[in-house]
Design a protein around this motif. Structure first.
Motif, mmCIF file in Angstrom:
data_model
loop_
_atom_site.group_PDB
_atom_site.id
_atom_site.type_symbol
_atom_site.label_atom_id
_atom_site.label_comp_id
_atom_site.label_asym_id
_atom_site.label_seq_id
_atom_site.Cartn_x
_atom_site.Cartn_y
_atom_site.Cartn_z
ATOM 1 N N THR A 169 -1.489 -0.771 -2.743
ATOM 2 C CA THR A 169 -2.105 0.821 -2.355
ATOM 3 C C THR A 169 -2.370 1.584 -3.229
ATOM 4 O OG1 THR A 169 0.626 2.353 -2.465
ATOM 5 C CG2 THR A 169 -0.269 1.838 -0.374
ATOM 6 N N GLN A 171 -3.308 4.405 -5.313
ATOM 7 C CA GLN A 171 -2.820 5.964 -5.692
ATOM 8 C C GLN A 171 -3.814 7.002 -5.826
ATOM 9 O OE1 GLN A 171 1.120 7.079 -6.440
ATOM 10 N NE2 GLN A 171 -0.372 8.192 -8.755
ATOM 11 N N GLU A 175 -6.553 4.349 -1.061
ATOM 12 C CA GLU A 175 -6.970 3.187 -0.800
ATOM 13 C C GLU A 175 -5.632 2.173 -0.369
ATOM 14 O OE1 GLU A 175 -11.632 2.075 -1.731
ATOM 15 O OE2 GLU A 175 -10.363 2.531 -3.228
ATOM 16 N N LEU A 176 -5.992 1.505 0.656
ATOM 17 C CA LEU A 176 -5.266 0.493 0.645
ATOM 18 C C LEU A 176 -6.202 -1.187 0.696
ATOM 19 C CD1 LEU A 176 -2.512 -0.854 1.816
ATOM 20 C CD2 LEU A 176 -3.651 -0.770 3.830
ATOM 21 N N ARG A 189 -10.379 -3.591 0.847
ATOM 22 C CA ARG A 189 -10.237 -2.288 0.305
ATOM 23 C C ARG A 189 -10.445 -1.137 1.728
ATOM 24 N NH1 ARG A 189 -11.478 -1.765 -5.762
ATOM 25 N NH2 ARG A 189 -11.504 0.905 -5.330
ATOM 26 N N PRO A 196 -1.597 7.558 -1.443
ATOM 27 C CA PRO A 196 -1.389 6.487 -0.519
ATOM 28 C C PRO A 196 0.374 5.865 -1.793
ATOM 29 C CG PRO A 196 -2.654 5.767 -0.779
ATOM 30 C CD PRO A 196 -2.903 6.861 -1.794
ATOM 31 N N LEU A 199 4.448 1.052 1.059
ATOM 32 C CA LEU A 199 4.293 0.142 2.056
ATOM 33 C C LEU A 199 5.261 -0.980 3.361
ATOM 34 C CD1 LEU A 199 1.394 -1.494 0.278
ATOM 35 C CD2 LEU A 199 1.300 -0.261 3.165
ATOM 36 N N VAL A 210 2.523 3.408 6.072
ATOM 37 C CA VAL A 210 2.062 3.777 4.441
ATOM 38 C C VAL A 210 1.963 5.731 4.604
ATOM 39 C CG1 VAL A 210 -0.182 3.949 2.255
ATOM 40 C CG2 VAL A 210 -0.792 2.627 4.341
#
Lengths: 340, 324
Positions: A169, A171, A175-176, A189, A196, A199, A210
């Motif tokens: 993640t 922050q 995004e992941l 991505r 986020p 996980l 998430v």
């Protein structure tokens, strides 16, 4: 004197007495190993606190390095790794007693850490440095494979069951990201929302849950399709997870609402909230009998013990500033491939 | 007993920190979409509370001494009023905290590049694992290293003309009191904060410890400026900068005079003055301020400003005049 934080919680004295009595009986009967400790990382004090799991008394503190946030058991379970993010080092400690085994320097900003399920890779998320570092692991040593610059503030990690992919993640990027471990390159991505954090992988590697710390939900991500397929309203500041080892549920801490939500990871719904907690519930650990969930209260300098038979906070224990990671050896198994 | 008192104090600060954070600060961060700063803000709030307490303690301890055993008798305390404003701004660590967090991303990026290109990083407290990384040991190491840098920084403030005009805001105080230490030009504060925050990051001081170093430094410097007869004795005054030692630095014609000469530049420790031959142990009471402020023929009766704003703008005017 009334505890200054008492308005946030009301642990029952009777339940507390029950816990202590149970602990005393266990200790007398030799059920609990004498030196086993609950290990809590006081991230703002460069130390860890050791708590007797039966009496719930703080028995010792040990210096770590600066800002220890997360910890991780080694695959052979011989060591617990404490990651000192600002000191750029790892401490290997005895997972039962918390005593220092050895120190490893030169690991840049290890905020979060994890081993791939096939134990071939060790990965650290450098939150301050906007980087993920991948190490080859041979069961004993870690050899740097690659430092991978990535989006803003990589905070939490998880893996696919086959050990081929690590998910991160980001922050401040919202995004992941997925990194292919064989090539150590960013595979993709995707945006997931505001801040986020934690996980958690559902069985069969179907979805990634998430914790959305900047929102009030847990995002359900179909990572194969790279889509957010659902948002489960939990509480404000959803942050981190702990599987409850009952084949159905996972706990999610909500750091702004000061609650813990129980999520049915099959139906992808929230089944209940645990309320009456102290501020900032963060990392959690479950006892081997699944009866008690321990939780660090990040913004209250306390650790809490929740009786999962009635979802009530039964004890609070004062520790150091900003308690974050928590671990004890006699715990319920973690549902793979989630970090152990 | 002492431990109990400290524990109670710690508990009180912690409870206040939690209440303020949970009820005021965190909801605001959440609403503004700034939850990425959740943890850092909570930790920083601790030091803001410490800053406020510091002012309370400083006032409670030092103000009675100024009333009972003044070093200089004054008719009134009018000139000290503006210094109270300076103190509130500085003691809350507003500048230092802001610059630490603004500079941190830049230095983090540099640190990351250094690692990628295998350039070794400096971390003083890792010199002797198990000893120098103990909180008290590392705190003292950083205190001494930063104080050494502070000595030279202070000498340069007196050495370079443009810089002196900024520092003159501090020296134009003619009623030295417990409030005087933080009377500085904003630009000087910015340069100073950038210098020390940069140095702290370079040698590996963690944010929490940096604010603690600032808090301890601030308290000791308030003591140095107090208008009270506080004899440190021949031993202690060679360990820590005493009010008499620092008052000599502020003495017209002795401690400083623009860029020409001076003595007693030490910030917290007089060791560097002793080492580099700039220490004066003469405790004779002399008027404080800048010669320029005196009436003719001794000076030009120059005004360095009465209020906060005029003191700030006059300094810029003096710099412009000097650069013409």
């Amino acid at each position: 004197m009334t505890h200054p934080l008492s308005r946030f919680a009301n642990p029952s004295l009777r339940r507390r007495a029950q816990v202590l009595l149970l602990g005393a009986l266990m200790a007398c009967s030799g059920v609990a190993a004498a030196a086993t400790r609950v290990i809590v990382l006081d991230s703002a004090e460069a130390q860890l606190t050791l708590i007797d799991p039966t009496t719930h008394k703080v028995v010792d503190t040990q210096p770590t390095g600066k800002e220890p946030h997360h910890l991780m058991i080694t695959p052979d379970r011989s060591s617990l790794i404490v990651a000192n993010s600002v000191s750029n080092s790892l401490l290997f400690i005895d997972p039962r007693t918390g005593q220092l085994q050895r120190r490893m320097e030169g690991v840049d900003d290890p905020y979060q850490l994890g081993f791939s399920p096939d134990h071939r890779w060790f990965v650290t998320a450098a939150l301050r440095l906007n980087r993920v570092d991948v190490y080859r692991y041979d069961g004993h040593t870690m050899a740097l494979a690659k430092r991978i610059p990535i989006g803003k503030t990589p905070s939490h990690l998880n893996f696919s069951s086959d050990g081929k992919t690590v998910f991160v993640t980001l922050q401040d990027s919202g995004e992941l990201a997925a990194i292919d471990l064989a090539t150590q390159t960013i595979a993709w991505r995707m945006p997931v929302g505001n801040a986020p954090a934690g996980l958690w992988m559902t069985p069969g590697d179907k979805y990634l849950l998430v914790g959305m710390t900047g929102e009030d939900d847990v995002a359900v991500v179909d990572w194969h399709k790279r889509q957010v397929v659902k948002r489960i309203p939990t509480g404000r500041g959803a942050h981190n997870f702990r599987s409850l080892d009952d084949g159905r549920h996972v706990a999610a801490s909500n750091r702004v609402s000061n609650t813990i939500s129980i999520i049915d990871y099959v139906a992808l719904t929230k089944t209940r909230d645990i309320t009456g907690l102290l501020p900032g519930p963060d990392d959690m650990e479950l006892t081997a009998d699944k009866r008690y969930l321990w939780v660090t209260f990040r913004f209250a300098r306390h650790v809490g013990v929740i009786d999962m038979s009635n979802y009530t906070l039964v004890d609070t224990i004062r520790v150091g500033r900003s308690p974050h990671g928590i671990y004890f050896a006699d715990r319920a198994p973690v549902l793979g491939p989630n970090p152990d | 007993m002492i431990n109990e008192i400290i524990n109670h104090l710690e508990d009180g600060i912690a409870a206040l920190q939690t209440l303020l954070y949970v009820d005021a600060v965190q909801p605001l961060l959440f609403r503004l979409g700034l939850m990425g700063y959740d943890e850092d803000t909570y930790d920083a709030l601790y030091w803001v509370i410490v800053g406020v307490l510091q002012i309370v303690v400083m006032y409670a301890l030092l103000r009675p001494l100024e009333a009972l055993i003044p070093a200089e008798p004054w008719r009134d305390r009018r000139e000290t009023r503006v210094d109270v404003i300076y103190t509130w701004i500085a003691k809350l660590g507003v500048f230092n905290i802001a610059f630490f967090f603004l500079l941190q991303p830049v230095f983090d990026h540099l640190q990351s590049l250094m690692a990628i290109h295998n350039v070794p990083n400096i971390e003083l407290d890792a010199l002797w694992p198990g000893v120098t990384d103990q909180p008290l040991a590392s705190f003292l190491i950083y205190l001494v290293v930063l104080d050494f840098a502070g000595y030279w920084y202070h000498r340069w403030q007196h050495r370079f003309g443009v810089w002196w005009e900024l520092h003159a805001v501090h020296h134009s105080q003619r009623q030295m009191s417990l409030w005087s230490d933080d009377r500085n030009h904003v630009l000087d504060t910015v340069i100073q904060a950038a210098f020390f925050a940069g140095l702290s990051l370079f040698i590996g001081v963690e944010p929490g410890q940096y604010v603690m170093l600032t808090a301890v430094g601030n308290l000791l410097q308030s003591v140095q400026h107090v208008n009270a007869r506080l004899p440190f004795g021949p031993v202690l005054e060679r360990v820590l900068v005493s009010p008499a030692f620092h008052r000599r630095h502020h003495a017209i014609g002795y401690g400083h005079e623009g860029t020409r000469y001076g003595c007693n530049f030490g910030v917290l420790l007089p060791w560097w003055d002793m080492l580099f031959g700039t220490a004066s142990w003469n405790a004779t009471l002399e008027p404080t301020g800048i010669r320029d402020q005196l009436a003719p023929p001794a000076g030009g009766q120059r005004s360095y400003g009465e209020g906060w704003w005029s003191q700030q703008t006059y300094a810029i005017a003096r710099i412009v005049e000097r650069l013409r």
